[in-house]
Every structure is written in C-alpha cells, then in structure tokens.
Design an enzyme around this catalytic site. Sequence first.
Site, PDB file in Angstrom:
ATOM      1  N   CYS A 123     -32.875  24.514   3.632  1.00  0.00           N
ATOM      2  CA  CYS A 123     -32.344  23.175   3.894  1.00  0.00           C
ATOM      3  C   CYS A 123     -31.035  23.226   4.673  1.00  0.00           C
ATOM      4  O   CYS A 123     -30.585  22.229   5.205  1.00  0.00           O
ATOM      5  CB  CYS A 123     -32.133  22.448   2.578  1.00  0.00           C
ATOM      6  N   HIS A 172     -16.486  37.174  19.071  1.00  0.00           N
ATOM      7  CA  HIS A 172     -15.955  36.189  18.112  1.00  0.00           C
ATOM      8  C   HIS A 172     -16.169  36.642  16.665  1.00  0.00           C
ATOM      9  O   HIS A 172     -15.648  36.042  15.744  1.00  0.00           O
ATOM     10  CB  HIS A 172     -16.558  34.801  18.361  1.00  0.00           C
TER      11      HIS A 172
END
Lengths: 77, 365
Positions: B310, B187
């Site tokens: 984050c 992919h």
Amino acid sequence: MSADLLLDCRGMLCPRPIIELGKHLAEVPVGGVIAVASDDVAAAVDVPAWARMREQEYLGAEPAEDGVPVYSVRRVS
Amino acid sequence: MTTYLDSASGEPLHPAAKTVLEQATEHGYADPRRLHGPARNARIMLDNAREATAQALGVRPDEVTFTPSGTHAVHLGVLGLLAGHARSGSLLAASAVEHASVMHAGRWHEARGGSFATLAVDPLGRVTEEPPAGTTVVAVQAANHEVGTVQPVASYGESAPLFLDACASAGRLPLPEGWAAAAASAHKWGGPAGVGVLLVRKGARWRNPFPGDDRVDERATGMENVAGALAAAAALQAMVAEQEDLAARQHALVDRLRAGVATIPDTDVVGDPDVRLPHLLTCSFLYVDGEAIVGELDRRGFSVASGSACTASALEPSHVLAAMGALTHGNVRISLGRETTADDVDRLLAALPDVVAGIREEAGL
C-alpha cells in the site's frame, strides 16, 4: 483440501486477510485447518510468513472454483 | 522537529559538498569539450571529480563515467555488458533481490529477445543459487538496499562477467572486487541527486546499449553535470575518510534498534543481523498496515520508508521481502544518516510499541 474454517477475503487488501486469520485461528481446534481465499498478491507471501511467525503449519495454496487462491494452514498450537 | 530516518532513499547533502556545489555551479557552467577558458575550467572540474571519485572507490579514473542517475548507471552497466558479450549469448542472471533498476533492465532485455533469470536467496536475503549454465552476464548487488544484507559477490564474478550494483553501499563499505561493471548513486552517499557513477573495468567488454553521444567519454550521454559530479566527489571523499568511524557507530545503533524492535510482539526483523550495511534496518509488524505505520510515525516526527504494497509505488509488495519469504505488510525501513544520534534511536524505540499496538487495536486484535 477441506478446511475446518474457510475465510472469504476476496477483494480485501493486505494486511486484512492476515488479520482475519489471526482473529479466527482460535475457532479451529488444534490439528484443524483454517483456510483463506484471497486475491491480494501479498497473501502468497504473507500467509506463509504469518504461519511461520505464529508457529503454525502452512500447507500450501489451491485455486478455488473461480481461480482465487485458497491458502491453508494447520493449527498446531 | 523531524527525525529523518530515510537516508537509504536520500542522504542529506554532506557538508563537504555544500560549498563545492555552490562554487562549481557558479564556475562550471561551460561545456567541458570546448576549447575556451570557461570550458577549460569546467573540464578541470570534471577531471577532478573523476579523479577524486576513482581514488575514493579504489578504481582507475578512466573507469569512471558520470551519469544522470544511479538508475541510468545500472541500465548502462547491465545492458552494456550484455551488448559487449552479445556474440557469446544473451542470458542475464540476477539475484531475486536486486534493485528495481536491475529488474527493469532485465525485463527490457527480455522484451528485446534476450533471456532473464533470477537467482534465489535464503531467508536472510543472501543469494545462494548458482547462475544457470550459459549465463552471459550475472548481476549481484554489493548489499541489499532494503534489508542491508551484504552479498557474497566474489564467487559470482568467476562464472560470468559480473555487474555489481553498489548503489546502496558505495561510500559506506569498501567496493568488492571481481566486477566487470558497477554502478553507484551520489544522493545515497550525501552527494546531490542527478549524479550516478558507472564503472567499467579496464579491458571489460562493454558496448553502449543506447544511441550514445559524442562526448569525450564514450560512455557518457549529454553534457555532464559538472557541478553535481564535483560535489558528489567531495561528499564521497569525505564519507570514505570517515567510513570506519561512521560505520562502526551506525552498526552499533542499528544493533540497538534490532534488539529494541525484536521485543515488540509479532515482529519480523529482516536481513542479516551482522553481515550487513551499517546504517539500515528493516522489520515488519504482523497485522499492521504499512501506510498507517508510516503515517503515524510521520505524525510523531519520524520519517521512514516502507516496502509494503500500500506504500510502494508499484502497488505490489516489495519483491525483495517476497523473495526472502519475509512478511511484506506492516513493513518499515529505518535508515540512519550520518548525524543520527543514539537519542534519535531511543526516541523511535520509545514510540514504536505504542504506534504498533494502536494500529493493531484499531484492526481489532
């Protein structure tokens, strides 16, 4: 290491401790030391990287009494 | 309209693979091991996929195994070489900037009594440390998946059997020499997800580290994804055929991006500027929250990845950026697809200074 200014950034996530360094650097005289206490894991990389990018001198880290690392930077400009 | 700039996470299906995937799904459903007509069809498709993949990568067909993912190919490659060399030792050495799949394999090996050491990199992300004496297997990637830096692979294959993670580079750069086993992921070159490629050099000492299976190919587990493998091979052939042109065009576009982002104040442009993957660029903006910049770019129609804590799945900053000493917050990885245009790059460069300044202003800087 005794700092001219110690910022307590315990509990803050990156980039907050670095933002605090950026905000308060000017309060330290050239040749003085600014330090930040931070328990965020990213600070170990980002404080030296900040010092490199802002052309300041990274001095290293020492644990505070509660074990949280305190990162010190000498203002050189 | 979305400008997709995250092909390093997943390249859109190559047009050459689309029809193949459709037709092979319709006709390649049988178990290639069986002895009836439909099985023979599936077997022919699988053999074709293997042949075409081998040719595109410059290896022998019997060195190619299709796996359910690139990650699984990495695990089989790393742990299989360790199993094959178990009599001579159990020390795995890997560059500190390997993909998480190599790191996870290393920790798995360690949890089962083996040893795992990481090799330091320079500020460009190039591995520089020699493997320690007594290294059993050394793992070095062809090029880094986050920052693009091409690794000096050749010198590492001399000291110990080399596992080469080629997931980020396969189809985009020629496969380097000197490996005993290697892995790639379809992919990432425009094949479908769910197809990985494990390469094991003829004569290399490799032993299945997992329970194994009774397939024709001793390294395969479970029924092969025949249609996926054939579509992956078609995409890889097409990518290799256009490799030189595409790489030159993408390399120039990334040069343009690098020069552009470098004009934004307090920006850490990361990775080797020249000896790198053609299609990707990583940079970190000081005082900028990674989640905020990915979100704001998404709102403006640009899809990019980030290695900041984050935004990362691990809640820790990217180990790649950390090993390089690069700024880990405010990080974005921009990776071009084969259809990305100069106009896409210019529109991103027009938007970025404003996005970065806006987030810094909100932070009070």
